[in-house]
Design a protein around this motif. Structure first.
Motif, short mmCIF file in Angstrom:
data_model
loop_
_atom_site.label_atom_id
_atom_site.label_comp_id
_atom_site.label_asym_id
_atom_site.label_seq_id
_atom_site.Cartn_x
_atom_site.Cartn_y
_atom_site.Cartn_z
N ILE A 196 -18.03 -2.82 -3.88
CA ILE A 196 -17.51 -1.52 -4.34
C ILE A 196 -15.99 -1.61 -4.41
N ARG A 197 -15.38 -2.11 -3.35
CA ARG A 197 -13.91 -2.14 -3.31
C ARG A 197 -13.34 -3.12 -4.34
N GLU A 198 -13.92 -4.32 -4.38
CA GLU A 198 -13.33 -5.32 -5.27
C GLU A 198 -13.66 -5.08 -6.73
N GLY B 271 -6.65 1.94 -2.11
CA GLY B 271 -6.00 0.68 -1.78
C GLY B 271 -5.80 0.43 -0.30
N HIS B 272 -4.73 -0.29 -0.03
CA HIS B 272 -4.52 -0.92 1.26
C HIS B 272 -3.81 0.05 2.20
N LEU B 273 -4.56 1.04 2.69
CA LEU B 273 -3.93 2.10 3.49
C LEU B 273 -3.23 1.53 4.73
N LEU C 222 -0.69 1.90 -2.02
CA LEU C 222 -1.73 2.54 -2.83
C LEU C 222 -1.67 2.05 -4.25
N HIS C 223 -2.83 1.91 -4.86
CA HIS C 223 -2.90 1.75 -6.31
C HIS C 223 -3.15 3.14 -6.86
N PHE C 224 -2.05 3.79 -7.25
CA PHE C 224 -2.13 5.16 -7.75
C PHE C 224 -2.32 5.06 -9.25
N ALA D 120 4.62 -2.64 -4.78
CA ALA D 120 4.33 -3.10 -3.42
C ALA D 120 3.79 -4.52 -3.40
N GLU D 121 2.97 -4.89 -4.42
CA GLU D 121 2.39 -6.24 -4.36
C GLU D 121 2.22 -6.95 -5.69
N HIS D 122 2.28 -6.28 -6.81
CA HIS D 122 2.02 -6.97 -8.09
C HIS D 122 3.26 -7.55 -8.73
N GLY D 123 4.45 -7.18 -8.27
CA GLY D 123 5.68 -7.71 -8.83
C GLY D 123 6.23 -6.86 -9.97
ZN ZN Z 1 -4.09 -4.40 -4.26
#
Ligand code: ZN
Ligand code: FAD
Ligand code: MLT
Length: 470
Positions: A330-332, A380-382, A387-389, A426-429
């Motif tokens: 579900i998450r991935e 996302g990664h609370l 967050l992936h908003f 936060a994480e994708h650049g």
């Molecule tokens: Zn992520």
């Protein structure tokens, strides 16, 4: 570019290492999300660090730009060349040797082109854990993950990629090779150069090898999918989980109801664990390298207490590895499901963990007011405040017309992020997708220092031109 360059490159990499036919190059020239379509004079696939260095030296002499590429799974168009067709795309995919593993030092030494999942599986076979994990792990390369400082679900326990790299080998923009392949946990001999390359998105040099940090392999894992009474309960549940388990939480992923709706519609193997809908969900995982099998009990105990206090309304605990995989599906599956729902305007943001609920409420109201009918997926990664908003197009909207709102909606959301002392990536650049946003929001002093660092390494701007900095 002269044909002389291509024949010199062909002599270095051999016939398998040079692609020039449009159909052979096509998969390398479009990004994962289909937002960017580039052109290149050639795709070059070297097989060794020496070959990378020789190609870079040849391009340096002739002033030809190079775009490094790993698995081409990045989400910001950072590995796609521009439209001029003048640049060389350099793929690391043939450099896939696992050089060494040292389970006593807890390190693995790899070529940059090893697939992340292969790194994980190799560590596992040696009784260790390489904890970096996220949805693209089966196709992204470790060099690409390092170049983007990727995050994922394990960051709250093990840190970002930046925390998992102990040494690097890098081909510099003039073709020299920097050997920083140290397997040391302590090294205070001046500036930490490797950290400049980690997260630099191919703009300072080409990573060809890395020494990775390993951990003891978890022998006990417990996983639960929880339905929450409200958004604020997610924060108290996180604090409760950390305190009750002696900080053994290795994933804490937040999802709203709409995630269940779209993943169960579009992703095979994703099923709603509950009989009725709830507004918010959290996927919690605990892991320990002790094999005493106590984690399931701890999980049951603190979830029981959380239910008594009204934080958790319902919960499903995985009783087999197959059930665990189903919950993770579900998450991935969210990025895949969201792409099937039409246009998506993504925001990969972070704020202090304590500000996440307030951010979600503010940004949701602002986005819905700015574009009525827009569908907010704030997940996302609370555990990292990340967050992936993501904003999916209104049902029935025209995809192109919706994506034309990208910059306007970005500003609506990013203004709130910055006001709450957060980060717009936060994480994708940054890549090409967010370079205007970076120029708009980053402090002038920080931008000035970044430009000066770029000038030190790559004064002619030949390494991944047009990415990160305007
Ligand atoms: Zn992520
Ligand atoms: P590419 O996309 O090929 O390249 C990315 C950047 O790195 C480019 O700038 C490129 O020029 C540069 N680069 C690549 N290799 C090298 C090298 N050897 N030397 C120098 N520069 C290089 N990211 C997260 O952080 N967390 C997540 O949870 C997450 N989930 C994802 C889920 C899905 C389904 C997908 C598709 C992506 C996800 N990502 C996530 C994005 C993540 O950034 C990428 O998947 C990964 O880090 C990029 O690796 P890659 O090998 O595909 O690199
Ligand atoms: C994820 O965590 O699922 C990805 O980083 C998010 C995305 O694809 O936007």
């Amino acid at each position: 570019m002269s044909d002389d360059l291509l024949s010199r490159i062909a002599a270095v990499v051999g016939p398998n290492g040079l692609l020039t036919a449009a159909s052979d190059m096509a998969p390398y020239l479009e990004d994962e999300r289909g937002l960017y379509h580039g052109r290149a004079r050639a795709v070059v696939r070297p097989g060794s660090t020496i070959e990378v260095a020789e190609i870079v030296r040849l391009c340096h002499e002739r002033g030809v730009g190079i775009v490094p590429q790993g698995g081409n799974t990045g989400l910001c168009g950072a590995a796609t060349p521009d439209a001029t067709g003048a640049q060389i795309l350099l793929s690391l995919s043939r450099m896939n040797t696992l050089r060494a593993i040292d389970p006593v030092n807890f390190t693995m030494t790899v070529d940059a082109g090893v697939v992340l999942q292969t790194v994980q599986e190799t560590a596992d076979k040696a009784g260790c854990l390489f904890p970096l994990n996220f949805g693209a792990q089966g196709s992204c390369l470790i060099g690409g993950a390092i170049a983007t400082n990727a995050g994922g679900a394990g960051v709250l326990r093990y840190g970002n990629t930046r925390d998992l790299v102990m040494g690097l080998e890098v081909v510099l923009p003039d073709g020299r090779i920097w050997d920083g392949m140290r397997a040391l946990r302590k090294d205070n001999t001046g500036y930490d150069l490797k950290q400049l390359f980690i997260g630099s998105e191919g703009t300072l040099g080409i990573i060809t090898g890395a020494v990775l940090k390993l951990f003891p392999k978890p022998k006990d894992i417990a996983t639960a999918f929880c339905a929450l009474s409200n958004l604020d309960s997610a924060l108290s549940l996180l604090a409760r989980a950390r305190a009750a388990t002696g900080d053994l939480v290795s994933a804490f992923e937040l999802m709203p109801r709409i995630v269940l709706e779209i993943t169960t519609t579009h992703v095979s193997g994703a099923a709603d664990p509950f009989g009725e809908p709830y507004p918010w969900y959290v996927l919690i995982e605990l892991s320990s390298s002790c094999s005493d099998g106590t984690l399931q009990n701890s999980l049951e105990d603190f979830l029981g207490a959380a239910m008594e206090d009204g934080e958790v309304v319902d919960a499903v605990l995985a009783s087999s590895s197959e059930q665990r995989r189903g919950l993770w599906r579900i998450r991935e599956g969210i990025p895949e499901a969201q792409s099937r729902e039409g246009g998506s305007i993504k925001h990969d943001i972070s704020v202090p963990i304590s500000s996440v609920p307030a951010f979600i409420r503010r940004a949701t109201s602002a986005a819905e007011a700015a574009l009525p009918g827009v569908r907010v997926l704030a997940y996302g990664h609370l555990g990292d405040g990340n967050l992936h908003f993501n904003l999916s197009q209104p049902i029935g909207a025209d995809k192109e017309a919706y994506l034309a709102e990208y910059v306007r909606l970005n500003h609506v959301v990013h203004d709130i992020v910055v006001d709450m002392q957060g980060s717009i990536s936060a994480e994708h650049g940054i890549g090409q997708l967010k370079k205007e946003e970076l120029a708009h929001y980053k402090a002038p002093l920080e931008l000035d220092l970044m430009r000066r660092i770029k000038d030190v390494f790559d004064p002619n701007g030949m390494m991944n031109p047009g990415k990160v900095l305007l």
